[in-house]
Design an enzyme around this catalytic site. Structure first.
Site, PDB file in Angstrom:
ATOM      1  N   ARG A   1      -3.089 -12.765  22.827  1.00  0.00           N
ATOM      2  CA  ARG A   1      -3.086 -11.894  23.997  1.00  0.00           C
ATOM      3  C   ARG A   1      -1.761 -11.187  24.173  1.00  0.00           C
ATOM      4  O   ARG A   1      -1.711 -10.065  24.649  1.00  0.00           O
ATOM      5  CB  ARG A   1      -3.374 -12.713  25.264  1.00  0.00           C
ATOM      6  CG  ARG A   1      -4.744 -13.322  25.298  1.00  0.00           C
ATOM      7  CD  ARG A   1      -4.870 -14.271  26.438  1.00  0.00           C
ATOM      8  NE  ARG A   1      -3.943 -15.387  26.199  1.00  0.00           N
ATOM      9  CZ  ARG A   1      -3.940 -16.515  26.859  1.00  0.00           C
ATOM     10  NH1 ARG A   1      -4.765 -16.703  27.843  1.00  0.00           N
ATOM     11  NH2 ARG A   1      -3.096 -17.468  26.566  1.00  0.00           N
TER      12      ARG A   1
ATOM     13  N   HIS B   1     -12.819 -15.379  24.580  1.00  0.00           N
ATOM     14  CA  HIS B   1     -13.080 -16.296  23.465  1.00  0.00           C
ATOM     15  C   HIS B   1     -14.286 -15.820  22.661  1.00  0.00           C
ATOM     16  O   HIS B   1     -14.236 -15.771  21.431  1.00  0.00           O
ATOM     17  CB  HIS B   1     -13.366 -17.720  23.970  1.00  0.00           C
ATOM     18  CG  HIS B   1     -12.237 -18.382  24.654  1.00  0.00           C
ATOM     19  ND1 HIS B   1     -12.371 -18.980  25.891  1.00  0.00           N
ATOM     20  CD2 HIS B   1     -10.947 -18.573  24.292  1.00  0.00           C
ATOM     21  CE1 HIS B   1     -11.212 -19.511  26.256  1.00  0.00           C
ATOM     22  NE2 HIS B   1     -10.323 -19.279  25.298  1.00  0.00           N
TER      23      HIS B   1
ATOM     24  N   SER C   1      -8.496 -19.346  30.424  1.00  0.00           N
ATOM     25  CA  SER C   1      -9.361 -20.298  31.122  1.00  0.00           C
ATOM     26  C   SER C   1      -8.715 -20.787  32.413  1.00  0.00           C
ATOM     27  O   SER C   1      -9.377 -20.922  33.440  1.00  0.00           O
ATOM     28  CB  SER C   1      -9.670 -21.498  30.219  1.00  0.00           C
ATOM     29  OG  SER C   1     -10.398 -21.097  29.099  1.00  0.00           O
TER      30      SER C   1
END
Length: 160
Positions: free
Chosen positions: A90, A17, A127
């Site tokens: 991603r 991030h 995450s």
């Protein structure tokens, strides 16, 4: 002033991030990292904790600020004179979902979405994966800002 928003849940914020924030900060006068509130989801960290962790992690990027929002992101953009949404991608699976969101956001408001390919060093990182690995004792220190890693270990220890 040209502003962009980097929306997400950031539970917790990762180095992947931060990489996107840094890159967006080079393109815009101000980047607003916005923790999106979803009342149906209960994260490991509260919205306020996430905002504090992000704020601590971006101190070296002077044109980044942190905020939160509940509702449509395009409404946030309108209210804050934001011209673009920046998103890190991603994988192809990210693109499929994000393209639909970008098209809807543009249709609703005219706001543009800029996709940034993730740094290959972080292409696997999420995450939820970080939380899962840390829960089972795996070392995720190289994937998180130090302050976030410390807080994650503390929070997981509280839950045991």
């Amino acid at each position: 002033m040209r502003r962009a928003v980097c929306p997400g849940s950031y539970d917790p914020v990762t180095l992947g991030h931060i990489d996107v924030f840094e890159r967006a900060a080079k393109l815009f006068d101000e980047v607003v990292v916005t923790v999106m509130v979803n009342p149906k989801k209960h994260g490991l960290f509260s919205i306020e904790e996430r905002m504090d962790l992000i704020t601590s992690a971006v101190t070296a990027i002077p044109n980044v600020r942190v905020d939160s929002w509940q509702g449509l992101l395009v409404d946030y953009c309108r209210e804050n004179d934001i011209v673009a949404i920046t998103k890190g991608l991603r994988a192809v699976s990210d693109f499929d979902y994000e393209l639909q969101m970008a098209q809807m956001n543009h249709r609703l408001s005219g706001v543009e979405t800029l996709f940034m390919p993730t740094n290959p060093e972080y292409s696997f990182l999420s995450s939820s994966l970080v939380k899962e690995v840390a829960t089972y004792g795996g070392d995720v220190s190289h994937l998180l800002p130090e302050v976030v890693h410390t807080k994650l270990l503390e929070r997981l220890a509280e839950q045991r």
